[in-house]
Design an enzyme around this catalytic site. Structure first.
Site, PDB file in Angstrom:
ATOM      1  N   CYS A 163       6.356 -36.933  42.563  1.00  0.00           N
ATOM      2  CA  CYS A 163       6.178 -35.513  42.250  1.00  0.00           C
ATOM      3  C   CYS A 163       7.533 -34.928  41.877  1.00  0.00           C
ATOM      4  CB  CYS A 163       5.603 -34.782  43.468  1.00  0.00           C
ATOM      5  SG  CYS A 163       5.299 -33.026  43.157  1.00  0.00           S
ATOM      6  N   GLU A 207      -1.785 -43.115  46.986  1.00  0.00           N
ATOM      7  CA  GLU A 207      -2.560 -43.133  48.216  1.00  0.00           C
ATOM      8  C   GLU A 207      -3.688 -42.116  48.221  1.00  0.00           C
ATOM      9  OE1 GLU A 207       1.279 -42.600  50.034  1.00  0.00           O
ATOM     10  OE2 GLU A 207       0.422 -40.924  51.129  1.00  0.00           O
ATOM     11  N   CYS A 241       9.563 -30.613  47.071  1.00  0.00           N
ATOM     12  CA  CYS A 241       9.607 -29.785  48.279  1.00  0.00           C
ATOM     13  C   CYS A 241      10.387 -30.569  49.342  1.00  0.00           C
ATOM     14  CB  CYS A 241       8.192 -29.457  48.756  1.00  0.00           C
ATOM     15  SG  CYS A 241       7.281 -28.558  47.493  1.00  0.00           S
ATOM     16  N   CYS A 278       8.610 -32.841  52.044  1.00  0.00           N
ATOM     17  CA  CYS A 278       7.469 -33.671  51.624  1.00  0.00           C
ATOM     18  C   CYS A 278       7.906 -35.064  51.172  1.00  0.00           C
ATOM     19  CB  CYS A 278       6.734 -32.952  50.489  1.00  0.00           C
ATOM     20  SG  CYS A 278       5.424 -33.939  49.744  1.00  0.00           S
ATOM     21  N   CYS A 284       0.851 -36.345  53.048  1.00  0.00           N
ATOM     22  CA  CYS A 284       0.984 -36.634  51.636  1.00  0.00           C
ATOM     23  C   CYS A 284       2.231 -37.450  51.282  1.00  0.00           C
ATOM     24  CB  CYS A 284       0.920 -35.266  50.974  1.00  0.00           C
ATOM     25  SG  CYS A 284       2.000 -34.761  49.738  1.00  0.00           S
ATOM     26  N   CYS A 326      -9.000 -37.041  50.216  1.00  0.00           N
ATOM     27  CA  CYS A 326      -7.789 -36.406  49.678  1.00  0.00           C
ATOM     28  C   CYS A 326      -7.225 -37.324  48.595  1.00  0.00           C
ATOM     29  CB  CYS A 326      -6.802 -36.221  50.833  1.00  0.00           C
ATOM     30  SG  CYS A 326      -5.242 -35.531  50.311  1.00  0.00           S
TER      31      CYS A 326
HETATM   32  N1  SAH Z   1       1.393 -30.581  45.282  1.00  0.00           N
HETATM   33  C1  SAH Z   1       0.352 -29.792  45.798  1.00  0.00           C
HETATM   34  C2  SAH Z   1      -0.741 -30.609  46.466  1.00  0.00           C
HETATM   35  C3  SAH Z   1      -0.310 -31.783  47.292  1.00  0.00           C
HETATM   36  S1  SAH Z   1       0.506 -31.412  48.814  1.00  0.00           S
HETATM   37  C4  SAH Z   1       0.887 -28.737  46.740  1.00  0.00           C
HETATM   38  O1  SAH Z   1       2.059 -28.793  47.095  1.00  0.00           O
HETATM   39  O2  SAH Z   1       0.124 -27.831  47.082  1.00  0.00           O
HETATM   40  C5  SAH Z   1      -0.784 -30.741  49.820  1.00  0.00           C
HETATM   41  C6  SAH Z   1      -0.289 -29.886  50.973  1.00  0.00           C
HETATM   42  O3  SAH Z   1       0.361 -30.708  51.981  1.00  0.00           O
HETATM   43  C7  SAH Z   1       0.746 -28.850  50.554  1.00  0.00           C
HETATM   44  O4  SAH Z   1       0.458 -27.598  51.135  1.00  0.00           O
HETATM   45  C8  SAH Z   1       2.019 -29.437  51.078  1.00  0.00           C
HETATM   46  O5  SAH Z   1       3.028 -28.486  51.244  1.00  0.00           O
HETATM   47  C9  SAH Z   1       1.574 -30.092  52.373  1.00  0.00           C
HETATM   48  N2  SAH Z   1       2.479 -31.103  52.905  1.00  0.00           N
HETATM   49  C10 SAH Z   1       3.294 -31.940  52.233  1.00  0.00           C
HETATM   50  N3  SAH Z   1       3.973 -32.728  53.092  1.00  0.00           N
HETATM   51  C11 SAH Z   1       3.557 -32.407  54.341  1.00  0.00           C
HETATM   52  C12 SAH Z   1       3.875 -32.879  55.659  1.00  0.00           C
HETATM   53  N4  SAH Z   1       4.735 -33.850  55.832  1.00  0.00           N
HETATM   54  N5  SAH Z   1       3.244 -32.295  56.691  1.00  0.00           N
HETATM   55  C13 SAH Z   1       2.328 -31.321  56.506  1.00  0.00           C
HETATM   56  N6  SAH Z   1       1.988 -30.839  55.302  1.00  0.00           N
HETATM   57  C14 SAH Z   1       2.600 -31.375  54.224  1.00  0.00           C
HETATM   58 FE1  SF4 Z   2       4.950 -32.154  45.281  1.00  0.00          FE
HETATM   59 FE2  SF4 Z   2       4.867 -32.558  47.912  1.00  0.00          FE
HETATM   60 FE3  SF4 Z   2       5.764 -30.241  46.949  1.00  0.00          FE
HETATM   61 FE4  SF4 Z   2       3.155 -30.826  46.772  1.00  0.00          FE
HETATM   62  S1  SF4 Z   2       4.329 -30.533  48.652  1.00  0.00           S
HETATM   63  S2  SF4 Z   2       4.487 -29.991  45.165  1.00  0.00           S
HETATM   64  S3  SF4 Z   2       3.266 -33.053  46.440  1.00  0.00           S
HETATM   65  S4  SF4 Z   2       6.718 -32.262  46.634  1.00  0.00           S
END
Ligand code: SAH
Ligand code: SF4
Length: 361
Positions: free
Chosen positions: A123, A103, A127, A130, A349, A116
């Site tokens: 991934c 996406e 996290c 996420c 994301c 974006c």
């Molecule tokens: N993997 C990288 C980049 C992609 S995520 C990273 O983790 O930095 C980009 C940002 O979106 C990160 O700071 C992540 O923690 C945040 N993010 C992921 N899921 C989210 C959600 N559901 N709501 C708000 N921010 C989120």
């Molecule tokens: Fe991966 Fe989502 Fe963590 Fe970014 S925030 S490193 S995309 S699991």
């Protein structure tokens, strides 16, 4: 005895959208064609977003035929797109050559149009809050697939008459960019290059969950791209709980790497902090954040959590968010708060892909 498969297999043709101008020039030289042809090809592929060799009308038929013997053009297939009711946000779901889906989100603003982009299918970091990491890593995206997200969205907005120039790129879609280091660096160089997509380096932001060795590696490249680091917590216990890579690279190591990066490149890092109710939004967390960052040359970006169906995390209420911001400001930290855009289209994301894959089950 048969030769090993790797030696007998013909090498896959490179996709033109993943090639740099010197690499395209090499193909042109191998074809014994004049050097300026390389610029013409790059202009078709990146400048005009051509989706096939037939569109390259200032190149002869025979030239195009020979080019297509040496390289390919496989644009992403737009699987679906949805527009937010709350603002100028459009989310695109693209199908890759092997049927995987990624996406890309276009976020309109008064001055900037930010795209974006994703860098991996899924991934591996996982996290806890996420959507992208829920099903693990499927595969890295190729340079061409990463670059093509920009080309395709630009093509689509031109087609629909809403030709908003994309002047800001955030590598914050699905995936951990620094875990796909080589392809991502090639892609952002192409997106940045004058002969490529021509988007200024300072308008391209890479975001990482904190892959410490890769932050050191990136510092050596002496690039002008922006770097964001997803901090999300100020103590190892909390951070390991929500960003598991913290177990391998705990906060002390991460902060050391970030400070090294700033020293080596003179680039200011933006720390991302997603506000999760009852996890990292207490007054004490704000105080710890001030202690951790106040001596650093850095920026802080707060992100109110975008809830993901099936996950137990919530966004703190407005009152709690305001108190958190107030505590940081009182402590002297400069910060921004990411505005909410596109919540109704699962704009966080990894969410649209998740909805799509749950639907197809
Ligand atoms: N993997 C990288 C980049 C992609 S995520 C990273 O983790 O930095 C980009 C940002 O979106 C990160 O700071 C992540 O923690 C945040 N993010 C992921 N899921 C989210 C959600 N559901 N709501 C708000 N921010 C989120
Ligand atoms: Fe991966 Fe989502 Fe963590 Fe970014 S925030 S490193 S995309 S699991």
């Amino acid at each position: 005895m048969n030769a090993p498969a790797s030696r007998t297999a013909t090498r896959a043709k490179p996709d033109l959208r993943g090639l740099t101008l010197p690499e395209i020039s090499q193909i042109v030289a191998d074809m014994n064609e004049p050097a300026y042809r390389a610029g013409q090809i790059a202009s078709w592929v990146f400048g005009k977003g051509a989706g096939s060799f037939e569109e390259m009308t200032n190149l002869s038929k025979s030239f195009r035929a020979e080019l297509s013997d040496r390289a390919c053009l496989n644009p992403l297939n737009p699987a679906r797109h949805s527009k937010s009711r709350h603002g100028p946000t459009t989310k695109y779901l693209f199908e890759l050559g092997d049927g995987q889906k990624v996406e890309t989100v276009l976020i309109g603003g008064s001055r900037r149009n930010t795209l974006c982009i994703s860098t991996q299918v899924g991934c591996a970091i996982g996290c806890r809050f996420c959507a992208s990491g829920l099903e693990g890593l499927v595969r890295n995206m190729t340079t061409a697939e990463i670059v093509d997200q920009v080309v395709q969205v630009r093509n689509q907005t031109t087609l629909t008459g809403e030709a908003r120039p994309i002047n800001n790129i955030v590598v914050m879609g699905m995936g951990e960019p620094l875990a796909n280091y080589r392809q991502v660096l090639r892609a952002v160089r192409i997106i940045n290059a004058d002969w490529g997509l021509g988007i200024g380096a300072r308008r391209i932001t890479l975001s990482t969950s904190g892959l410490v060795p890769k932050i050191y590696q990136l510092a050596e490249e002496k690039l002008q791209f922006e770097l964001s680091v997803s901090l999300h917590a100020t103590d190892d216990r909390t951070r390991t709980r929500i960003v598991p890579i913290n177990k391998r690279y705990p906060l002390k190591q991460l902060m050391k790497a970030c400070r090294h990066y700033t020293g080596a490149t003179d680039r200011i890092i933006t720390y991302e902090y997603v506000l999760l109710k009852g996890v990292n939004d207490r007054f004490q967390d704000a105080e710890n954040l001030v202690k951790l960052l106040k001596k650093d040359k850095c920026k802080l970006n707060l992100i109110p959590y975008n809830p993901v169906r099936g996950l137990p995390y919530e966004r703190p209420d407005e009152h709690r968010q305001a108190a958190f911001v107030e505590a940081l400001r009182t402590g002297g930290l400069q910060l921004t708060m990411r505005r909410e855009r596109g919540r109704d289209i699962d704009a966080a994301c990894g969410q649209l892909r998740l909805v799509e894959s749950r639907r197809s089950r």
